[in-house]
Design an enzyme around this catalytic site. Structure first.
Site, mmCIF file in Angstrom:
data_model
loop_
_atom_site.group_PDB
_atom_site.id
_atom_site.type_symbol
_atom_site.label_atom_id
_atom_site.label_comp_id
_atom_site.label_asym_id
_atom_site.label_seq_id
_atom_site.Cartn_x
_atom_site.Cartn_y
_atom_site.Cartn_z
ATOM 1 N N SER A 14 0.818 -1.218 0.000
ATOM 2 C CA SER A 14 0.000 0.000 0.000
ATOM 3 C C SER A 14 0.855 1.272 0.000
ATOM 4 C CB SER A 14 -0.904 0.004 1.236
ATOM 5 O OG SER A 14 -1.702 -1.148 1.235
ATOM 6 N N GLY A 15 1.841 1.350 0.882
ATOM 7 C CA GLY A 15 2.672 2.557 0.996
ATOM 8 C C GLY A 15 3.534 2.777 -0.233
ATOM 9 N N THR A 41 0.574 -6.803 1.780
ATOM 10 C CA THR A 41 -0.204 -7.587 2.739
ATOM 11 C C THR A 41 -1.692 -7.324 2.600
ATOM 12 O OG1 THR A 41 1.626 -7.560 4.296
ATOM 13 C CG2 THR A 41 -0.533 -8.055 5.202
ATOM 14 N N CYS A 42 -2.088 -6.061 2.513
ATOM 15 C CA CYS A 42 -3.506 -5.716 2.521
ATOM 16 C C CYS A 42 -4.251 -6.398 1.375
ATOM 17 C CB CYS A 42 -3.668 -4.199 2.455
ATOM 18 S SG CYS A 42 -5.392 -3.700 2.414
ATOM 19 N N CYS A 47 -6.354 -7.236 4.468
ATOM 20 C CA CYS A 47 -7.676 -6.590 4.443
ATOM 21 C C CYS A 47 -8.626 -7.132 3.379
ATOM 22 C CB CYS A 47 -7.554 -5.086 4.199
ATOM 23 S SG CYS A 47 -5.978 -4.340 4.568
ATOM 24 N N LYS A 50 -9.502 -10.944 3.624
ATOM 25 C CA LYS A 50 -10.174 -11.047 4.934
ATOM 26 C C LYS A 50 -11.609 -10.543 4.839
ATOM 27 C CE LYS A 50 -10.491 -7.707 7.321
ATOM 28 N NZ LYS A 50 -9.557 -7.066 8.219
ATOM 29 N N TYR A 176 -6.647 -7.506 16.584
ATOM 30 C CA TYR A 176 -7.481 -7.427 15.377
ATOM 31 C C TYR A 176 -7.590 -8.790 14.684
ATOM 32 C CZ TYR A 176 -6.862 -2.262 14.705
ATOM 33 O OH TYR A 176 -6.862 -0.905 14.801
ATOM 34 N N ALA A 178 -6.753 -11.937 15.497
ATOM 35 C CA ALA A 178 -7.317 -13.064 16.254
ATOM 36 C C ALA A 178 -8.840 -12.968 16.266
ATOM 37 C CB ALA A 178 -6.762 -13.056 17.673
ATOM 38 N N GLU A 180 -10.897 -11.132 14.376
ATOM 39 C CA GLU A 180 -11.545 -11.202 13.057
ATOM 40 C C GLU A 180 -11.606 -12.637 12.542
ATOM 41 O OE1 GLU A 180 -10.732 -6.703 11.364
ATOM 42 O OE2 GLU A 180 -9.479 -8.305 10.603
ATOM 43 N N THR A 328 -3.357 0.134 6.570
ATOM 44 C CA THR A 328 -3.188 0.454 5.148
ATOM 45 C C THR A 328 -3.355 1.936 4.825
ATOM 46 O OG1 THR A 328 -3.749 -1.743 4.439
ATOM 47 C CG2 THR A 328 -4.220 0.004 2.872
ATOM 48 N N ARG A 336 2.118 9.126 0.314
ATOM 49 C CA ARG A 336 1.750 10.295 -0.507
ATOM 50 C C ARG A 336 2.369 11.569 0.059
ATOM 51 N NH1 ARG A 336 -4.422 8.492 -1.622
ATOM 52 N NH2 ARG A 336 -3.938 7.024 -3.296
ATOM 53 N N HIS A 454 -33.768 8.778 10.667
ATOM 54 C CA HIS A 454 -34.596 7.868 11.435
ATOM 55 C C HIS A 454 -35.376 6.913 10.544
ATOM 56 C CE1 HIS A 454 -36.746 6.576 14.982
ATOM 57 N NE2 HIS A 454 -37.874 6.643 14.282
ATOM 58 N N GLU A 459 -28.131 7.330 14.086
ATOM 59 C CA GLU A 459 -28.760 8.527 14.672
ATOM 60 C C GLU A 459 -28.508 8.601 16.175
ATOM 61 O OE1 GLU A 459 -33.076 8.833 14.881
ATOM 62 O OE2 GLU A 459 -33.254 6.657 14.680
HETATM 63 P P1 NDP Z 1 -2.226 -6.859 17.581
HETATM 64 O O1 NDP Z 1 -0.990 -6.106 17.838
HETATM 65 O O2 NDP Z 1 -3.477 -6.146 17.243
HETATM 66 O O3 NDP Z 1 -2.558 -7.787 18.813
HETATM 67 C C1 NDP Z 1 -1.657 -8.730 19.274
HETATM 68 C C2 NDP Z 1 -2.371 -9.555 20.312
HETATM 69 O O4 NDP Z 1 -1.584 -10.688 20.608
HETATM 70 C C3 NDP Z 1 -2.610 -8.808 21.597
HETATM 71 O O5 NDP Z 1 -3.946 -9.004 21.915
HETATM 72 C C4 NDP Z 1 -1.704 -9.503 22.603
HETATM 73 O O6 NDP Z 1 -2.314 -9.774 23.832
HETATM 74 C C5 NDP Z 1 -1.497 -10.858 22.008
HETATM 75 N N1 NDP Z 1 -0.181 -11.414 22.299
HETATM 76 C C6 NDP Z 1 1.022 -10.857 22.111
HETATM 77 N N2 NDP Z 1 1.999 -11.705 22.452
HETATM 78 C C7 NDP Z 1 1.387 -12.832 22.868
HETATM 79 C C8 NDP Z 1 1.845 -14.081 23.330
HETATM 80 N N3 NDP Z 1 3.133 -14.351 23.430
HETATM 81 N N4 NDP Z 1 0.918 -15.019 23.666
HETATM 82 C C9 NDP Z 1 -0.395 -14.767 23.554
HETATM 83 N N5 NDP Z 1 -0.888 -13.606 23.118
HETATM 84 C C10 NDP Z 1 -0.006 -12.645 22.778
HETATM 85 O O7 NDP Z 1 -1.801 -7.908 16.478
HETATM 86 P P2 NDP Z 1 -2.545 -8.594 15.288
HETATM 87 O O8 NDP Z 1 -1.671 -9.728 14.914
HETATM 88 O O9 NDP Z 1 -3.959 -8.889 15.630
HETATM 89 O O10 NDP Z 1 -2.549 -7.483 14.160
HETATM 90 C C11 NDP Z 1 -1.315 -6.934 13.687
HETATM 91 C C12 NDP Z 1 -1.531 -5.587 13.073
HETATM 92 O O11 NDP Z 1 -2.291 -5.703 11.903
HETATM 93 C C13 NDP Z 1 -2.276 -4.639 13.987
HETATM 94 O O12 NDP Z 1 -1.352 -3.736 14.523
HETATM 95 C C14 NDP Z 1 -3.256 -3.931 13.109
HETATM 96 O O13 NDP Z 1 -2.856 -2.599 12.962
HETATM 97 C C15 NDP Z 1 -3.172 -4.614 11.769
HETATM 98 N N6 NDP Z 1 -4.494 -5.115 11.396
HETATM 99 C C16 NDP Z 1 -5.544 -4.256 11.229
HETATM 100 C C17 NDP Z 1 -6.784 -4.709 10.878
HETATM 101 C C18 NDP Z 1 -7.923 -3.758 10.700
HETATM 102 O O14 NDP Z 1 -7.696 -2.572 10.578
HETATM 103 N N7 NDP Z 1 -9.175 -4.234 10.706
HETATM 104 C C19 NDP Z 1 -7.055 -6.138 10.685
HETATM 105 C C20 NDP Z 1 -5.917 -6.956 10.922
HETATM 106 C C21 NDP Z 1 -4.691 -6.445 11.257
HETATM 107 P P3 NDP Z 1 -2.370 -8.813 25.099
HETATM 108 O O15 NDP Z 1 -3.674 -8.111 24.970
HETATM 109 O O16 NDP Z 1 -2.351 -9.779 26.224
HETATM 110 O O17 NDP Z 1 -1.177 -7.932 25.033
#
Ligand code: NDP
Length: 465
Positions: A14-15, A41-42, A47, A50, A176, A178, A180, A328, A336, A454, A459
């Site tokens: 994307s970038g 990736t996206c 994205c 997904k 995110y 996990a 989704e 993304t 940009r 409505h 709303e």
């Molecule tokens: P995130 O950084 O969102 O979350 C990582 C999660 O993993 C946290 O909940 C954390 O738990 C947990 N975790 C970290 N280490 C361990 C471990 N050793 N054992 C068990 N749990 C652990 O990561 P994602 O992989 O979900 O997403 C990566 C990136 O992708 C995000 O930063 C996001 O910006 C992007 N993304 C965006 C989406 C969207 O906009 N819809 C969709 C998918 C990805 P804890 O809470 O305990 O710290």
């Protein structure tokens, strides 16, 4: 000195795509290198596929909901292979579309990896190419911990290509990805458990989003294994046996699944880039205890300033490899802004404030601005919360126990809306509109003065008392 190109971009995600096309539009001679499919990736494994799978997963709920509206019950069947093939065909179409866009923009594409040689030179397929400016836009990669049997587990990358739909899926993580994937696979008919190391999902979001989404997922039948850490994975005739430790328990427990998805975060993809050779500074590498990705600890990122400049005056970096906000539209915005600044005679900084985002879970979540906790830290007692939790009209006939939450976080001194959060159907679409108001500095009075549509869920944001 004459260079082969004005700009050489490493990474066609994307970038990189956004920056290369914008720079070319200003007349710059631009090349871009990509060792994988074009789109990043996206488009390829994030994205886009997904979201298509999210759409697929919603039908099971809709078939059930339809009964309350007079439709007869259907016994749907689902073909995993058909979905995976259709999604991958769409991904390949988009890959080709982006290749065509590059050609149309006059950007030369090298379908190969590029490595930095020095501050003006990259190596592509053994060939040295020079450029006045180099942009690194190599993105990130999913991480896995170093545990026995971890090779039996997958990341989101492989989820789009599983040969068979797992009957039982264990998702490890609470962010995110996990959340989704847990909802997608549950909607498609898999039995899903989510193992989290604390007791909260989406920890970086507003508390009402975390609890609202978790509540909804639990009601749908997704099982949460809280305060637990996986220890090892074994392939058995019954499936993958996961041994895990639960906080406060002396003995370890086990669970068996057909597939295990690690979604515990992503890290900048700094492997084999030649960062040391070109003397590009990398930050946050101090923590020796963190898992490592290709030799770098997973927190490492390319250091950049607000103009996405690295410590090398002519080398820049945007997107997830800089680990600012890993989304993304942010990578596109950074790319940009870089191109406008360096090639468009329009120096500007991309704003990382009030960036809206959504979790495409079921129920969906959307957010912009400060969470209640962040606002209280910054504004203390001046923070006023407006919140409503209700059954959406659609479910008045389905009988389903679904709830929507809408919430505004307001600074009572200025009346400014600091944050807006929502859990429920179409949260992403609704919050996108609200984000404009929040970004513009709208006050609660501005929200109140807006007439609602409505009947709608949106709303509620303008009728909160
Ligand atoms: P995130 O950084 O969102 O979350 C990582 C999660 O993993 C946290 O909940 C954390 O738990 C947990 N975790 C970290 N280490 C361990 C471990 N050793 N054992 C068990 N749990 C652990 O990561 P994602 O992989 O979900 O997403 C990566 C990136 O992708 C995000 O930063 C996001 O910006 C992007 N993304 C965006 C989406 C969207 O906009 N819809 C969709 C998918 C990805 P804890 O809470 O305990 O710290």
């Amino acid at each position: 000195m004459a260079y082969d190109y004005d700009l050489f971009v490493i990474g066609a995600g994307s970038g990189g795509l956004a920056a290369s096309k914008r720079a070319a539009s200003y007349g710059a001679k631009v090349a871009i290198a990509e060792g994988d499919l074009v789109g990043g990736t996206c488009v390829i494994r994030g994205c886009v596929p997904k979201k298509l799978m999210v759409y697929a997963s919603k039908f099971s709920h809709l078939y059930e909901d339809a009964v309350g509206y007079g439709w007869s019950k259907v016994e749907p069947s689902f073909d995993w292979q058909k979905l995976v093939t259709a999604v991958n065909n769409e991904v390949m179409r988009l890959n080709q579309l982006h290749i065509n866009f590059l050609a149309k923009a006059g950007v030369e594409l090298f379908q190969s990896r590029a490595t930095l040689v020095d501050s003006h030179t990259v190596e592509v397929n053994g060939r040295k190419i020079t450029a006045d400016k180099i942009l690194i836009a190599v993105g990130g990669e999913a991480i896995k911990p170093d545990l026995p049997g971890v090779e039996y587990t997958v990341t989101s990358r492989e989820m789009f290509h599983l040969k068979e739909q797992p009957k039982r899926l264990l998702v490890i993580g609470a962010g995110y990805i996990a959340v989704e994937f847990a909802c997608i696979m549950h909607g498609l008919g898999s039995q899903v458990s989510v193992m989290i190391r604390g007791d909260r999902i989406l920890k970086d979001f507003d508390e009402d989003i975390s609890s609202g989404v978790k509540d909804g997922m639990s009601k749908h039948g997704i099982d949460f294994i809280c305060n637990s850490l996986a220890k090892k994975f074994e392939q058995t005739s019954e499936g993958i046996k996961i041994t895990y430790a639960e906080k406060g328990k002396d003995t370890e427990s086990t669970i068996t699944a057909d597939a295990v998805l690690f979604a515990i975060g992503r890290a900048p993809n700094l492997a084999r880039l030649g960062l040391e050779t070109a003397d590009v500074e990398v930050i946050n590498c101090e923590d020796e205890d963190l898992p490592r990705l290709h030799g770098y600890s997973v927190n490492c990122a390319i250091q950049v300033d607000e103009y996405s400049r690295t410590n090398q005056p002519n080398i820049f970096a945007v997107g997830d490899c800089t680990n600012r906000i890993n989304l993304t539209p942010v990578a596109i915005g950074e790319g940009r802004a870089f191109a406008d600044t360096e090639f468009g005679n329009n120096p500007r900084v991309f704003s990382h404030h009030e960036v809206a985002s959504a979790v495409f879970s079921q129920p969906e979540a959307g957010t912009v601005g400060l969470s209640e906790a962040e606002a209280r830290q910054k504004y203390g007692d001046a923070v006023k919360i407006y919140r409503a939790r209700f059954r959406p009209m659609f479910h008045s006939l389905t009988g389903a126990d679904e709830k929507v939450t809408v919430k505004l976080v307001v600074d009572s001194n200025t009346e400014r809306v600091l944050g807006a959060h929502m859990v429920g159907e179409n949260a992403a679409e609704i919050i996108q509109g609200i984000a404009i108001a929040v970004k513009m500095g709208a006050t609660k009075k501005d929200f109140d003065a807006t007439v609602g549509i409505h009947p709608s869920t949106a709303e509620e944001f303008v009728t909160l008392r």
